[in-house]
Write a protein that holds these residues in place. Structure first.
Motif, PDB file in Angstrom:
ATOM      1  N   CYS A   1     -34.478 -40.099   4.999  1.00  0.00           N
ATOM      2  CA  CYS A   1     -33.765 -38.829   4.836  1.00  0.00           C
ATOM      3  C   CYS A   1     -34.239 -38.097   3.581  1.00  0.00           C
ATOM      4  O   CYS A   1     -34.365 -36.862   3.586  1.00  0.00           O
ATOM      5  CB  CYS A   1     -32.270 -39.074   4.776  1.00  0.00           C
ATOM      6  SG  CYS A   1     -31.626 -39.547   6.370  1.00  0.00           S
TER       7      CYS A   1
ATOM      8  N   VAL B   1     -37.457 -36.455   4.549  1.00  0.00           N
ATOM      9  CA  VAL B   1     -37.226 -35.245   5.355  1.00  0.00           C
ATOM     10  C   VAL B   1     -36.741 -34.110   4.458  1.00  0.00           C
ATOM     11  O   VAL B   1     -37.171 -32.957   4.608  1.00  0.00           O
ATOM     12  CB  VAL B   1     -36.216 -35.545   6.488  1.00  0.00           C
ATOM     13  CG1 VAL B   1     -35.802 -34.272   7.184  1.00  0.00           C
ATOM     14  CG2 VAL B   1     -36.822 -36.497   7.485  1.00  0.00           C
ATOM     15  N   TYR B   2     -35.857 -34.454   3.508  1.00  0.00           N
ATOM     16  CA  TYR B   2     -35.359 -33.427   2.584  1.00  0.00           C
ATOM     17  C   TYR B   2     -36.506 -32.828   1.776  1.00  0.00           C
ATOM     18  O   TYR B   2     -36.582 -31.607   1.598  1.00  0.00           O
ATOM     19  CB  TYR B   2     -34.312 -34.057   1.660  1.00  0.00           C
ATOM     20  CG  TYR B   2     -33.688 -33.083   0.697  1.00  0.00           C
ATOM     21  CD1 TYR B   2     -32.676 -32.232   1.114  1.00  0.00           C
ATOM     22  CD2 TYR B   2     -34.124 -33.000  -0.622  1.00  0.00           C
ATOM     23  CE1 TYR B   2     -32.115 -31.332   0.244  1.00  0.00           C
ATOM     24  CE2 TYR B   2     -33.566 -32.102  -1.504  1.00  0.00           C
ATOM     25  CZ  TYR B   2     -32.559 -31.267  -1.064  1.00  0.00           C
ATOM     26  OH  TYR B   2     -32.010 -30.366  -1.924  1.00  0.00           O
TER      27      TYR B   2
ATOM     28  N   THR C   1     -29.719 -29.710   2.791  1.00  0.00           N
ATOM     29  CA  THR C   1     -28.921 -30.836   2.308  1.00  0.00           C
ATOM     30  C   THR C   1     -27.973 -31.332   3.391  1.00  0.00           C
ATOM     31  O   THR C   1     -27.859 -32.535   3.644  1.00  0.00           O
ATOM     32  CB  THR C   1     -28.105 -30.405   1.080  1.00  0.00           C
ATOM     33  OG1 THR C   1     -28.956 -29.646   0.237  1.00  0.00           O
ATOM     34  CG2 THR C   1     -27.582 -31.596   0.334  1.00  0.00           C
TER      35      THR C   1
ATOM     36  N   CYS D   1     -29.849 -33.151   6.189  1.00  0.00           N
ATOM     37  CA  CYS D   1     -30.267 -34.498   5.817  1.00  0.00           C
ATOM     38  C   CYS D   1     -29.081 -35.435   5.705  1.00  0.00           C
ATOM     39  O   CYS D   1     -29.167 -36.606   6.097  1.00  0.00           O
ATOM     40  CB  CYS D   1     -31.047 -34.468   4.518  1.00  0.00           C
ATOM     41  SG  CYS D   1     -32.653 -33.728   4.739  1.00  0.00           S
TER      42      CYS D   1
ATOM     43  N   LEU E   1     -28.129 -36.397   9.181  1.00  0.00           N
ATOM     44  CA  LEU E   1     -29.130 -37.327   9.720  1.00  0.00           C
ATOM     45  C   LEU E   1     -28.889 -38.727   9.176  1.00  0.00           C
ATOM     46  O   LEU E   1     -28.896 -39.722   9.920  1.00  0.00           O
ATOM     47  CB  LEU E   1     -30.516 -36.827   9.328  1.00  0.00           C
ATOM     48  CG  LEU E   1     -31.725 -37.573   9.870  1.00  0.00           C
ATOM     49  CD1 LEU E   1     -31.757 -37.468  11.376  1.00  0.00           C
ATOM     50  CD2 LEU E   1     -33.000 -37.007   9.282  1.00  0.00           C
ATOM     51  N   LEU E   2     -28.640 -38.821   7.861  1.00  0.00           N
ATOM     52  CA  LEU E   2     -28.414 -40.124   7.228  1.00  0.00           C
ATOM     53  C   LEU E   2     -27.173 -40.786   7.807  1.00  0.00           C
ATOM     54  O   LEU E   2     -27.172 -41.979   8.135  1.00  0.00           O
ATOM     55  CB  LEU E   2     -28.274 -39.946   5.719  1.00  0.00           C
ATOM     56  CG  LEU E   2     -28.086 -41.227   4.924  1.00  0.00           C
ATOM     57  CD1 LEU E   2     -29.294 -42.110   5.070  1.00  0.00           C
ATOM     58  CD2 LEU E   2     -27.830 -40.935   3.472  1.00  0.00           C
TER      59      LEU E   2
END
Lengths: 106, 313
Positions: free
Chosen positions: A20, A23-24, B100, B103, B106-107
């Motif tokens: 993640c 990706v960020y 932000t 993500c 997604l996490l």
């Protein structure tokens, strides 16, 4: 979560966090080199997953490890080509922001 | 928790903290040189984690190629594309709350899927394996059920599977309690795998392997009284490298009850993953290996072509 009690979950959660963050990095950076670093983070997260599944599942065998070797080799090829492209962009535009490099010719 | 477990836990959290901290610095640092060196922390920690997972070959490849090659390339890219004076403003970020949020979602999704689905993949019990041993007198047989486990005693080790440690746990359970039997004796024998001759009418599939003991290797023996509910647990240590099979017999007060029987259950002890990885690369993955070598050559030529200086006439 204690690592030796549940090694697979610990490794997978760790790689999810790294993925993640990668990706960020890819989403937010303008600098092409930073985007390349984000790609490396994503690839490393995938590698950790491959090795964890290979080592901690009963049917894993050695195949996940072989995939990791291929991913590392492909990342090397990708980094070499990306460096060449970044230097080409720098020579043409004077900077390496991906927002500004929007033409494929000079 | 044993001392070795404690060390492994501490090392895992140390390297995990290094990897996550480095990744955070890569994602958030305003200074691209700092980002590049934080990437070094991530890659080195990932290499250490591969070592912790007993994937020694991958750990070495990670250090050689990622840290020694790719990271140097990236630092070259940073140095070649920035004047050293404007390094502080070179890494501006275009992230809004959208990136932000995406993500974080997604996490959350990944972690919840992992926590729901990963446990059954890992904690799978060993499959029971049935075997028979002949009685010394009377000509009958005793049925056994056997389960073999990895060194931790929880993770199952399938028939023909491999372990990276010199320690395997075997659980022996006779189907019916034999009146005279008091002890179970188990020997781990170095074996050779030989394909069985096949009949022409046999169904197609992978060839069956028969196992033959290697004559001049000393077996490792253990004997234990029959445990609770007829189950007897053996922790065999110091196993030889290579394929290993099991021999079992029951012993009573007046000598053996059953003959030594070589069971069809076996596993192999590997010293690290380098040898199996090399076998796989030269076997089923040979074409992919060669294709990758061609790809690397193409990448080399392409990179040299892209990065060359234009000569204008």
């Amino acid at each position: 979560m204690i690592f030796t009690e549940a090694p697979l979950e610990n490794m997978l959660v760790l790689s999810a966090v790294i993925f993640c963050l990668g990706v960020y990095t890819i989403l937010t950076r303008r600098n092409a080199v930073s985007i390349l670093m984000g790609v490396e983070l994503v690839l490393n997260a995938a590698n950790i997953n491959f090795v964890a599944f290979s080592q901690y599942t009963r049917t894993g065998g050695v195949h996940g490890n072989i995939f990791t070797v291929f991913v590392i080799l492909l990342a090397a090829a990708e980094a070499a080509v990306a460096l060449a492209i970044i230097i080409g962009i720098y020579q043409n535009f004077g900077r390496v922001d991906v927002d500004q490099a929007d033409q494929m010719r000079e | 928790m044993s001392a070795s477990d404690l060390i492994v836990n501490v090392l895992f959290y140390l390297f995990a903290a290094g990897a996550v901290g480095g990744a955070l610095a890569v994602a958030l640092s305003r200074n691209i040189v700092r980002s590049a060196f934080a990437l070094l922390a991530v890659l080195a920690s990932a290499g250490a984690l591969y070592g912790l997972m007993k994937a020694d070959f991958i750990a070495a490849a990670q250090l050689l190629i990622y840290v020694g090659g790719i990271l140097v390339l990236i630092i070259f890219a940073v140095m070649l594309t920035h004047r050293i004076t404007d390094v502080n403003v070179s890494n501006d970020s275009a992230g809004g709350p959208g990136a932000t949020l995406a993500c974080a979602c997604l996490l959350l999704a990944l972690v919840s899927v992992i926590l729901i689905h990963a446990r059954p993949l890992w904690k799978r019990d060993a499959e029971p394996f049935g075997a028979q041993a002949e009685l010394v007198s009377g000509g009958g047989v005793v049925d056994f059920t056997l389960r073999q486990y990895q060194a931790d005693g929880r993770t199952g080790l399938e028939r023909g599977g491999s372990t990276l440690e010199e320690r395997v746990v075997l659980v022996v359970k006779p189907e019916k309690p034999h009146p005279e039997a008091l002890e179970v004796q188990v020997e781990a024998v170095a074996v050779r795998l030989e394909p069985k001759p096949r009949h022409e009418t046999a169904p197609k599939g992978p060839p069956e392997t028969g196992i033959v003991p290697v004559p001049d290797r000393q077996p490792l023996g253990l004997s234990r009284p029959i445990g609770q509910e007829g189950q007897t647990r053996f922790e065999m240590e110091g196993l030889p490298v290579g394929p290993v099979g099991w021999r079992v017999r029951l012993v009573g007060a007046e000598g053996p009850v059953t003959k030594w029987t070589l069971l069809g259950l076996y596993f192999s002890v590997e010293k690290g993953i380098t040898k199996p990885a090399a076998r796989a690369l030269m076997g089923p993955y040979l074409f992919a290996f060669e294709a990758v070598s061609v790809l690397l050559l193409a990448a080399l030529v392409g990179a040299a072509y892209l990065a060359r200086k234009e000569v204008r006439e």
